[in-house]
Enzyme design. Sequence first.
Site, short mmCIF file in Angstrom:
data_model
loop_
_atom_site.label_atom_id
_atom_site.label_comp_id
_atom_site.label_asym_id
_atom_site.label_seq_id
_atom_site.Cartn_x
_atom_site.Cartn_y
_atom_site.Cartn_z
N ASP A 120 0.85 -1.19 0.00
CA ASP A 120 0.00 0.00 0.00
C ASP A 120 0.89 1.24 0.00
O ASP A 120 1.85 1.33 0.78
CB ASP A 120 -0.91 0.00 1.23
CG ASP A 120 -1.92 1.13 1.20
OD1 ASP A 120 -2.99 0.93 0.61
OD2 ASP A 120 -1.62 2.20 1.75
N ASN A 128 -2.75 12.48 -3.29
CA ASN A 128 -3.74 12.73 -4.33
C ASN A 128 -4.46 14.07 -4.11
O ASN A 128 -4.72 14.82 -5.06
CB ASN A 128 -4.76 11.59 -4.35
CG ASN A 128 -5.10 11.14 -5.75
OD1 ASN A 128 -4.33 11.32 -6.68
ND2 ASN A 128 -6.26 10.54 -5.90
N ASP A 137 -2.21 9.40 -10.53
CA ASP A 137 -2.13 8.31 -11.51
C ASP A 137 -0.68 8.06 -11.91
O ASP A 137 -0.26 6.90 -12.08
CB ASP A 137 -2.95 8.65 -12.75
CG ASP A 137 -4.45 8.56 -12.50
OD1 ASP A 137 -4.84 8.03 -11.44
OD2 ASP A 137 -5.23 9.02 -13.35
N GLU A 166 -4.71 2.23 -4.40
CA GLU A 166 -3.26 2.34 -4.27
C GLU A 166 -2.66 1.09 -3.63
O GLU A 166 -1.54 1.12 -3.12
CB GLU A 166 -2.88 3.57 -3.44
CG GLU A 166 -3.24 3.50 -1.97
CD GLU A 166 -4.66 3.92 -1.65
OE1 GLU A 166 -4.94 4.15 -0.46
OE2 GLU A 166 -5.49 4.02 -2.57
#
Length: 267
Positions: A120, A128, A137, A166
Amino acid sequence: MTVIQRVRVHFALAGILAALAVQFTATAFMPTIAVDSYQSVVTFFLTASALLLMASFLLERGERSSFLLRLRGDLLRAEIEDNARLDHLTGLFNRRYLAVMGAMLAGRDGPYPIGALLLDIDHFKHFNDTQGHLEGDRCIRLVSDAIRAALREGCPNAAAFRFGGEEFLVLLPGATPVATQTLGKGVRHAIKALGLPHPGPGPAGIVTISVGTAVAVDPNAGGLDALLAAADAALYEAKRLGRNRVCGAPATATPHSPDVDGAAPAP
């Protein structure tokens, strides 16, 4: 069985021209042939040759068109199959394909032991929110590329999946607990080596990952669901301890875990 091999147009043309040259030469030296008869012979051979060449050309064009249609169909099927099993952003296997491959790997006849890495990206929501979805992305793509490169060197038969937004999952057929931990450490260091700036609350200032590892050694111990649950518990422990580290599930932890920057070496 009779096999008919069709002659290609350029070979057919060369053969017909040679035959016409021989025929016309032989006919021209016949002193008894009338001019009208000679012209009829010439007209017949030229017409027949033109029809044969046209037929050969049309057949060859039809074969090429059929080949291109088959090729296009094969490429389209391959693209559909790839879309069904690959994540479009990372190129890794997707969650849907995990059910298919997981059934093969973690079934009763699977290649036990089977290792699992659940990874993770640390504080990705903050990344983000502050950097934007496009940068998010890009971060996911770079992380997945680093995972793929690390697996190519450390375990070529591994299967990597994008497990969630993620989160990533790696299944390692035939991997022992020590090999699973070692590969998890290698992946963590590969991600850190990217040096991607991260404005989040972590002390490193760059993108890092937390890794939970687990190994299934008994096909009767719950299969893939149990393996993923153990890896998820180990990942939760890695996050609880501060992230940017590798933790093994209790049943498969080795003296080398957890792996964390600055940790004292195992005795």
